[in-house]
Write an enzyme that holds these catalytic residues in place. Structure first.
Site, PDB file in Angstrom:
ATOM      1  N   THR A 265       0.833  -1.205   0.000  1.00 20.08           N
ATOM      2  CA  THR A 265       0.000   0.000   0.000  1.00 20.08           C
ATOM      3  C   THR A 265       0.870   1.258   0.000  1.00 20.08           C
ATOM      4  OG1 THR A 265      -0.124  -0.296   2.388  1.00 20.08           O
ATOM      5  CG2 THR A 265      -2.059  -0.950   1.114  1.00 20.08           C
TER       6      THR A 265
ATOM      7  N   SER B 129      31.824  -3.105   7.045  1.00 17.30           N
ATOM      8  CA  SER B 129      30.729  -3.773   7.738  1.00 17.30           C
ATOM      9  C   SER B 129      31.165  -5.162   8.158  1.00 17.30           C
ATOM     10  CB  SER B 129      29.516  -3.878   6.803  1.00 17.30           C
ATOM     11  OG  SER B 129      28.600  -4.829   7.316  1.00 17.30           O
TER      12      SER B 129
ATOM     13  N   GLY C 232      12.594  -9.764   5.120  1.00  8.64           N
ATOM     14  CA  GLY C 232      11.413  -8.917   5.141  1.00  8.64           C
ATOM     15  C   GLY C 232      11.372  -8.051   6.392  1.00  8.64           C
TER      16      GLY C 232
ATOM     17  N   SER D 135      13.590  -5.585   6.830  1.00 13.48           N
ATOM     18  CA  SER D 135      14.195  -4.334   6.397  1.00 13.48           C
ATOM     19  C   SER D 135      15.534  -4.007   7.047  1.00 13.48           C
ATOM     20  CB  SER D 135      13.212  -3.163   6.556  1.00 13.48           C
ATOM     21  OG  SER D 135      13.542  -2.198   5.570  1.00 13.48           O
ATOM     22  N   SER D 136      16.471  -4.898   6.834  1.00 13.61           N
ATOM     23  CA  SER D 136      17.855  -4.570   7.195  1.00 13.61           C
ATOM     24  C   SER D 136      18.316  -3.372   6.371  1.00 13.61           C
ATOM     25  CB  SER D 136      18.777  -5.767   6.952  1.00 13.61           C
ATOM     26  OG  SER D 136      18.886  -6.060   5.578  1.00 13.61           O
TER      27      SER D 136
ATOM     28  N   ASP E 285       9.466   1.654   5.317  1.00 12.59           N
ATOM     29  CA  ASP E 285      10.498   1.010   6.138  1.00 12.59           C
ATOM     30  C   ASP E 285      11.302   2.038   6.919  1.00 12.59           C
ATOM     31  OD1 ASP E 285       9.503  -1.073   4.739  1.00 12.59           O
ATOM     32  OD2 ASP E 285      11.332  -1.509   3.604  1.00 12.59           O
TER      33      ASP E 285
ATOM     34  N   TYR F 158       8.213  -7.690  -7.539  1.00  8.83           N
ATOM     35  CA  TYR F 158       7.859  -6.451  -6.834  1.00  8.83           C
ATOM     36  C   TYR F 158       7.612  -5.332  -7.840  1.00  8.83           C
ATOM     37  CZ  TYR F 158       8.287  -2.601  -3.437  1.00  8.83           C
ATOM     38  OH  TYR F 158       8.074  -1.497  -2.669  1.00  8.83           O
TER      39      TYR F 158
HETATM   40  P1  ADP Z   1      15.810  -6.522   3.638  1.00  4.71           P
HETATM   41  O1  ADP Z   1      14.473  -7.180   3.527  1.00  4.71           O
HETATM   42  O2  ADP Z   1      16.605  -7.156   4.733  1.00  4.71           O
HETATM   43  O3  ADP Z   1      15.730  -5.042   3.732  1.00  4.71           O
HETATM   44  P2  ADP Z   1      17.088  -5.847   1.159  1.00  4.71           P
HETATM   45  O4  ADP Z   1      17.448  -6.664  -0.020  1.00  4.71           O
HETATM   46  O5  ADP Z   1      16.181  -4.711   0.982  1.00  4.71           O
HETATM   47  O6  ADP Z   1      16.569  -6.872   2.270  1.00  4.71           O
HETATM   48  O7  ADP Z   1      18.419  -5.246   1.797  1.00  4.71           O
HETATM   49  C1  ADP Z   1      19.482  -6.112   2.154  1.00  4.71           C
HETATM   50  C2  ADP Z   1      20.795  -5.520   1.695  1.00  4.71           C
HETATM   51  O8  ADP Z   1      21.123  -4.365   2.511  1.00  4.71           O
HETATM   52  C3  ADP Z   1      21.961  -6.465   1.872  1.00  4.71           C
HETATM   53  O9  ADP Z   1      22.095  -7.328   0.770  1.00  4.71           O
HETATM   54  C4  ADP Z   1      23.137  -5.489   1.978  1.00  4.71           C
HETATM   55  O10 ADP Z   1      23.538  -5.051   0.701  1.00  4.71           O
HETATM   56  C5  ADP Z   1      22.515  -4.307   2.712  1.00  4.71           C
HETATM   57  N1  ADP Z   1      22.766  -4.422   4.163  1.00  4.71           N
HETATM   58  C6  ADP Z   1      21.839  -4.564   5.140  1.00  4.71           C
HETATM   59  N2  ADP Z   1      22.411  -4.609   6.366  1.00  4.71           N
HETATM   60  C7  ADP Z   1      23.742  -4.486   6.167  1.00  4.71           C
HETATM   61  C8  ADP Z   1      24.890  -4.469   7.028  1.00  4.71           C
HETATM   62  N3  ADP Z   1      24.776  -4.572   8.353  1.00  4.71           N
HETATM   63  N4  ADP Z   1      26.104  -4.324   6.442  1.00  4.71           N
HETATM   64  C9  ADP Z   1      26.229  -4.209   5.111  1.00  4.71           C
HETATM   65  N5  ADP Z   1      25.194  -4.221   4.256  1.00  4.71           N
HETATM   66  C10 ADP Z   1      23.966  -4.365   4.754  1.00  4.71           C
HETATM   67 MG    MG Z   2      14.810  -3.828   2.255  1.00  2.55          MG
END
Ligand code: ADP
Ligand code: MG
Length: 385
Positions: free
Chosen positions: A37, A69, A128, A130-131, A176, A228
């Site tokens: 949404t 990282s 999912g 949102s890292s 996010d 997506y």
């Molecule tokens: P998510 O659902 O976890 O947000 P995404 O594909 O949107 O998945 O984002 C994940 C990407 O973000 C990883 O492949 C990496 O490139 C980046 N990322 C996330 N956390 C870190 C971290 N702690 N260190 C380095 N890159 C990161």
């Molecule tokens: Mg993401």
């Protein structure tokens, strides 16, 4: 958490040979309800979770940007003068993309100093949760502080989104980053993605004796490619054919007319978005009027809509949801962009371990990989630690 901060300080020193000037962190998020949404100018109800991305940052006297990282073996370096979306690749496009995007929102990149950043995280990647927003929001709040930008959190959310859209190349919405920046303990962030107005909503899970369980199927999804973007295009087509700016303007009572105007697939995509917006509004109202135990049916209905109308679920997510529903959950749904990732289940605390056992059993029986099942709590948003 404090362990991770100590680890970040130590790794920062190892990598850069000095102490960081400070430590900042930002949480991942889970979306309670309101899926697909956000880019339709609609409503979402995510909350920040007790899994965070932590970074140490030190300013430099020159204009070099250096990022490292715990997730990557490389130290990425770039001169501030060369910062542009075209020069950014791989994981470092997230942190460096934020530095670039701050320039698009008023930071004078010709005048600011360079930085060293070391990042670690316990937000699972690609689940999912949102890292990506966690890393963007941590960098955004840190640079906002050390570069003395005084940008408000709404703007920082736009900065993270711009980085993700233009530097990473993933066409994601504003949800996010908003959750990661605005979250509060035991609360959700009710966000209007058109006005960007947000409201903090009490979840009351703890008082109601409920836990929110994440079932990470381990099936990886990808935002930058595939489904997506295709769903997004369907929504844009639906809005164009219905002659509205966005699907936000379509309500449940407009659906019979939409059915006559749209092909079957586009209609079902539109119906998901329209009914999902209504479910978010209903969830907020139900939380206020009847409490957390009353929102289960809305979660279940959201999953059905994503499975049948939006067609973004996969067998592992359906199995997780059904198993949760049969083992004490008052509601369950897939969460996030779809095609993999995680499901959520809202469940009385005393049933959590039974659910974990049932999920493991069901996945083994179907020959699926072992999922990761864990509880998350609603936590505070990004900030300096
Ligand atoms: P998510 O659902 O976890 O947000 P995404 O594909 O949107 O998945 O984002 C994940 C990407 O973000 C990883 O492949 C990496 O490139 C980046 N990322 C996330 N956390 C870190 C971290 N702690 N260190 C380095 N890159 C990161
Ligand atoms: Mg993401």
């Amino acid at each position: 958490m404090s362990d991770m901060r100590d680890e970040v300080r130590a790794r920062f020193f190892e990598t850069f040979g000095s102490e960081p000037g400070g430590i900042w962190s930002a949480p991942g998020r889970v979306n309670l309800i309101g899926e697909h949404t956000d880019y339709n100018d609609g409503f979402v109800l995510p909350f920040a979770i007790d899994r965070r991305t932590v970074l140490g940052l030190g300013l430099r006297e020159d204009r070099m940007l250096r990022v490292a990282s715990a997730f990557a073996d490389e130290l990425v370096e770039l001169d501030l003068s060369d910062l542009s979306p075209n020069n950014l690749h791989g994981w470092s496009a997230y942190p460096l993309g934020v530095a670039w995007a701050l320039g698009e929102h008023g930071a004078d990149l010709a005048a600011v100093p360079g930085f060293d950043i070391f990042i670690d995280s316990d937000v699972p990647v690609g689940a999912g949760l949102s890292s990506s927003a966690a890393i963007e929001s941590a960098v955004a709040v840190a640079l906002n502080d050390v570069w003395h930008l005084n940008l408000d959190r709404r703007t920082l959310a736009l900065v993270g989104q711009l980085a993700e859209n233009k530097a990473v190349g993933a066409p994601t919405g504003i949800m996010d980053q908003s959750a990661s920046l605005l979250g509060r303990a035991d609360c959700a962030v009710f966000l209007d993605c058109r006005s960007l107005d947000s409201e903090i909503i009490d979840l009351g899970f703890t008082a109601a004796g409920l836990e929110l369980v994440i079932i990470d199927t381990g099936v990886s999804h990808s935002h930058a490619t595939g489904g997506y973007a295709e769903r997004r295009a369907s929504c844009e087509l639906g809005a164009r054919l219905l002659e509205v700016e966005s699907l936000r303007e379509v309500t449940v009572t407009d659906l019979p007319r939409a059915r006559n105007l749209l092909d079957d697939v586009t209609f079902r995509r539109v119906r998901h978005v329209v009914t999902e917006n209504q479910r978010v509004l209903d969830t907020v109202r139900t939380l206020r009027e009847h409490g957390a135990r009353a929102i289960g049916d809305l979660l279940d209905a959201s999953h059905r809509s994503m499975r049948e109308d939006f067609e973004i679920s996969v067998s592992e997510l359906d199995l997780a949801v059904e198993t949760a529903q049969m083992n004490g959950a008052i509601g369950a749904r897939m969460t996030g962009g779809g095609f993999g990732g995680a499901a959520i289940a809202l469940i009385p605390s005393e049933d959590v371990s039974r659910l974990q056992v049932a999920i493991d059993g069901a996945f083994a029986e179907h020959g699926f990989g072992q999922p990761d099942t864990f509880v998350v709590r609603a936590a505070d948003g990004a900030g300096r630690d």
